[in-house]
Design an enzyme around this catalytic site. Structure first.
Site, PDB file in Angstrom:
ATOM      1  N   HIS A  61      -5.038   7.891  -4.125  1.00  0.00           N
ATOM      2  CA  HIS A  61      -4.276   6.634  -3.996  1.00  0.00           C
ATOM      3  C   HIS A  61      -4.005   6.228  -2.534  1.00  0.00           C
ATOM      4  CE1 HIS A  61      -1.141   3.625  -4.455  1.00  0.00           C
ATOM      5  NE2 HIS A  61      -0.249   4.447  -3.932  1.00  0.00           N
TER       6      HIS A  61
ATOM      7  N   HIS B 181       2.013   7.029   3.113  1.00  0.00           N
ATOM      8  CA  HIS B 181       3.079   6.162   2.597  1.00  0.00           C
ATOM      9  C   HIS B 181       3.873   6.751   1.427  1.00  0.00           C
ATOM     10  CE1 HIS B 181       0.310   4.688  -0.601  1.00  0.00           C
ATOM     11  NE2 HIS B 181       1.426   4.388  -1.245  1.00  0.00           N
TER      12      HIS B 181
ATOM     13  N   GLU C  41       8.508  10.007  -0.324  1.00  0.00           N
ATOM     14  CA  GLU C  41       9.047   9.759  -1.659  1.00  0.00           C
ATOM     15  C   GLU C  41       8.573  10.800  -2.676  1.00  0.00           C
ATOM     16  OE1 GLU C  41      11.332   7.680  -2.267  1.00  0.00           O
ATOM     17  OE2 GLU C  41      11.386   7.715  -4.456  1.00  0.00           O
ATOM     18  N   ASP C  42       7.329  11.218  -2.583  1.00  0.00           N
ATOM     19  CA  ASP C  42       6.752  12.030  -3.669  1.00  0.00           C
ATOM     20  C   ASP C  42       6.433  13.479  -3.320  1.00  0.00           C
ATOM     21  OD1 ASP C  42       6.907   9.883  -5.334  1.00  0.00           O
ATOM     22  OD2 ASP C  42       4.851   9.222  -5.003  1.00  0.00           O
TER      23      ASP C  42
ATOM     24  N   ASP D 106      -0.585  -1.154  -1.242  1.00  0.00           N
ATOM     25  CA  ASP D 106      -0.148  -0.169  -2.235  1.00  0.00           C
ATOM     26  C   ASP D 106      -0.131  -0.810  -3.618  1.00  0.00           C
ATOM     27  OD1 ASP D 106       1.171   2.193  -3.293  1.00  0.00           O
ATOM     28  OD2 ASP D 106       3.076   1.113  -3.137  1.00  0.00           O
TER      29      ASP D 106
ATOM     30  N   ASP E 233     -10.879 -31.036 -10.583  1.00  0.00           N
ATOM     31  CA  ASP E 233     -11.567 -30.252  -9.557  1.00  0.00           C
ATOM     32  C   ASP E 233     -11.519 -28.764  -9.853  1.00  0.00           C
ATOM     33  OD1 ASP E 233      -8.905 -30.325  -9.277  1.00  0.00           O
ATOM     34  OD2 ASP E 233      -8.896 -31.080  -7.223  1.00  0.00           O
TER      35      ASP E 233
HETATM   36 MN    MN Z   1       1.932   4.249  -3.378  1.00  0.00          MN
END
Ligand code: MN
Length: 710
Positions: free
Chosen positions: A48, A72, A76-77, A139, A260
């Site tokens: 990812h 990134h 957080e993870d 992301d 159009d």
């Molecule tokens: Mn992410």
């Protein structure tokens, strides 16, 4: 998955001097930190951040942004901390990764899309560096590309709706046209697959019928330009299913009614050629009025520039033609990011010039085509965005307090708030809120606003509501008090009291109704005696005798049944406890009707009362309402304390042992041997205070203690 060397190659492709070692370190670090984590697709999680970095290389972003993309999700993870990132990659990248992490947390915190407008502003305000926003958009793009792997339909729909409401407009805002189109299409597939399928099918049908026509138009436009000496590349583009659907909804039109669906694009070499080509097309085809737009003279806020025009094409159907240079085309597709010069101005630690350029574009005036509101990063510096416990977003001006927040939630919440929890911790109501704070308002049904709140509010809404409340409740209290005073005056004169009798004379006192007159009496604007004499003229002669409604010496003639009972008074507006003598329940007291303030309660022996000796009509016999539930009053003490270690502690210990609370403490005088203090203590009544005084006098370090007077 993009390989390590591929990623480096891509960046080197547009930035030959790139710090390859930095990229490699970030790649390896992210791979190691994410370890064996898996995506919903079953791919290693690490794929990812690499794909996100890949998306950003398409926009030719600087190495710091690419490294940020790789890292990134680490804070957080994974076990990584901001400090780890700072140490390994420098504080610049640490700050960027931290910024992305904050946005991720906001995203997780709330699933409200109805407040899209606020969220977009919030995102801009939180993305102090535009690169943070770009990473977040990349992301989201990769998450949308892999959305179908998520099993729960509900979750897929929520993410898709959020993408449409928040991220696609943000992408447009910063000029990432290709990203915006992709986000919209992926969300459209998730949310309205059948609609999209049928639009696509219809377009295919129309397209197959007209393929020949389209080819002819492309060829003819190219030929006409060449004949007039302009080299051009012409292409025909079908508009995206989502933009067509959007237009159908906006115009309540069927697909066939949209003129159009096809847009033709003529790309030329120079700015002069753009206008020259426009002239050629207008000279050769009939112009459709109202369709010409010059986004070269006035670019859109996101940096988009082009000439747009509508003409009746070679086969007498309306077509849209866009004319632009190669450079304008690249900006239109990839955003201003495509033309940033990374090395320029980046050396002296300041923001690189390209960043300033982008900010300038974001700040520039909005074009008529700009469907988003005029936004710029700085615009939201004066706002804070906070969350309710449920995740609703509340936007407030900077400097707003928990009280503003409470009133922004609901007027009733404001009126009854007694405290607040900010990010789970109890804070004072006057706490200034910060961006991203989660605010819980604690309420008590019996609590009401105090006038002092007006000074600690930043919003007009809160101030207006507090003022209104204070005004209304003051009127209600004056009314009750006025009725109490006048009915007592009637009783003492052996007259029966009714509001009807007052109504007959209220005109004489400039009041419209009996109720208004009662309020005036309660507020001290009219005296009970004057009103009584107006109702019962024969009493007028008694003016020089005994005061009718008041007793000059309340102590001697006090009759329990005729006294006006007063209650706790801590938040009372029509009755105040005098600040000079600090009466306590149990003290013998008297009320003085004071113009505009209602009744001020003094102790019988208060020196201030001398001022009112000549005005018996102001005096009001009052008594404590002992049936009221226990409430705390403030008693004031004059204390002289030996100047030695621990003496102050001793004072507070004694007061604490007697279950009283020190409310305020002030040193009025000090010399080498003694302190003079004023101590305000919260006590139940005068007996409670007397007990405390006795206990203090027993202490060896306390020289003297007395109740403060006057
Ligand atoms: Mn992410």
């Amino acid at each position: 998955m993009i390989r390590q060397y591929e990623l480096v190659e891509r960046v080197r492709g547009y930035d030959p001097g790139v710090d390859e070692a930095l990229l490699n370190r970030a790649y390896v670090y992210a791979m190691r930190m994410h370890g064996s984590q898996k995506r919903a697709s079953g791919d290693p999680y690490f794929s990812h951040p690499i794909e996100v970095a890949g998306i950003l290389t398409d926009m030719k972003l600087d190495v710091d942004t690419i490294v940020t993309a790789l890292l990134h999700d680490t804070i957080e993870d994974t076990d990584a901390t901001r400090a780890d990132i700072d140490q390994k990659f420098g504080t610049g990248i640490g700050r960027l990764v931290d910024g992305v992490t904050k946005l991720t947390r906001i995203e997780l915190q709330s699933d409200q899309t109805k407040q899209a407008e606020n969220f977009r502003k919030f995102f801009l305000a939180m993305s102090e560096d535009i690169r943070v926003l770009l990473v977040k958009l990349a992301d989201r793009t990769h998450n949308m590309r892999t959305l179908h792997f998520i099993e729960k339909a509900e979750k897929r729909k929520r993410i898709a709706a959020e993408t449409l409401e928040i991220y696609a407009p943000l992408a447009e805002r910063v000029g990432l046209r290709a990203i915006k189109d992709e986000l919209e299409d992926l969300a459209f597939i998730e949310l309205h697959r059948e609609v999209r399928d049928s639009i696509c099918a219809r377009l295919d049908y129309l397209g197959s019928e007209e393929t020949e026509t389209v080819e002819q138009i492309i060829e003819e436009l190219g030929r006409v330009c060449a004949k007039n000496g302009v080299a051009s590349a012409v292409s025909g583009r079908r508009k995206s299913p989502y933009s067509i659907w959007n237009k159908m909804q906006r115009k309540h039109a069927s697909l066939e009614q949209l003129s159009d669906i096809m847009a033709f694009r003529v790309i030329v070499d120079s700015l002069e050629d753009c206008y020259k080509t426009l002239g050629i097309i207008h000279a050769n085809y009939q112009v459709v009025p109202g369709r010409f737009k010059d986004f070269i003279s006035i670019p859109k806020a996101n940096g988009y520039s082009s000439l747009h025009t509508g003409v009746m094409g070679p086969r007498q159907q309306r077509i849209e033609v866009q004319i632009r240079t190669h450079k304008m085309h690249e900006i239109a597709e990839k955003g201003v990011a495509a033309h940033w010069n990374y090395k320029e101005g980046a050396t002296d630690g300041q923001q690189p010039k390209w960043l300033n350029d982008l900010l300038e574009i974001l700040e520039s005036a909005e074009g008529p085509e700009d469907f988003l509101e005029h936004t710029k990063l700085e615009m939201y510096v004066d706002q804070v965005f906070c969350f309710t416990p449920k995740g609703d977003l509340i936007a407030l001006p900077r400097g707003a307090t928990a009280i503003d927040f409470a009133y922004a939630v609901h007027t009733d919440v404001g009126h009854t708030c007694v405290g607040t929890k900010v990010n789970g911790r109890i804070r004072p109501l006057a706490t200034h809120l910060q961006n991203g704070d989660q605010v819980e308002v604690l309420v008590s049904r019996t609590s009401t606003p105090t006038p002092g709140w007006i000074d600690i509010c930043a919003t007009g809404r809160a101030r207006a509501q507090i003022r209104r409340f204070v005004r209304q409740s003051a009127r209600a209290e004056f009314l009750d008090l006025g009725r109490e005073i006048i009915s007592k005056a009637f009783r003492q004169a052996d007259e029966s009291f009714s509001e009807d009798r007052l109504a007959e004379v209220c005109g004489q006192f400039g009041a419209e109704t009996a109720e208004d007159l009662l309020v005036d009496i309660g507020a001290g604007h009219q005296t009970a005696r004057a009103v009584l004499q107006a109702v019962v003229p024969r009493l007028a002669g008694a003016a020089n005798g005994e005061p009718v409604a008041a007793l000059t010496d309340a102590g001697k003639t006090r009759k329990k049944q005729s006294a006006v009972p007063i209650n706790g008074l801590t938040s009372g507006m029509a009755m105040h406890l005098a600040g000079c003598c600090h009466p306590l329940p149990g003290d013998r007291i008297v009320g003085i009707v004071t113009t505009g303030k209602g009744v001020v309660i003094h102790t019988i022996d208060c020196e201030t009362l001398e001022i009112y000796h000549g005005e018996p009509e102001r005096w009001l016999d009052v008594s404590w309402n002992t049936e009221e539930e226990e409430s705390q009053q403030v008693g004031r003490l004059d204390v002289v304390l030996a100047n030695e270690p621990g003496s102050l502690a001793n004072l507070s210990t004694v007061i604490g042992h007697n279950k009283a609370n020190i409310f305020n403490l002030k040193i009025t005088h000090r010399n080498p041997d003694f302190f003079n203090l004023i101590v305000d203590v919260e006590v139940e009544d005068v007996r409670h205070l007397t007990t405390i005084i006795g206990a203090l006098r027993a202490s060896p370090v306390i020289t003297s203690v007395d109740r403060a007077r006057g």
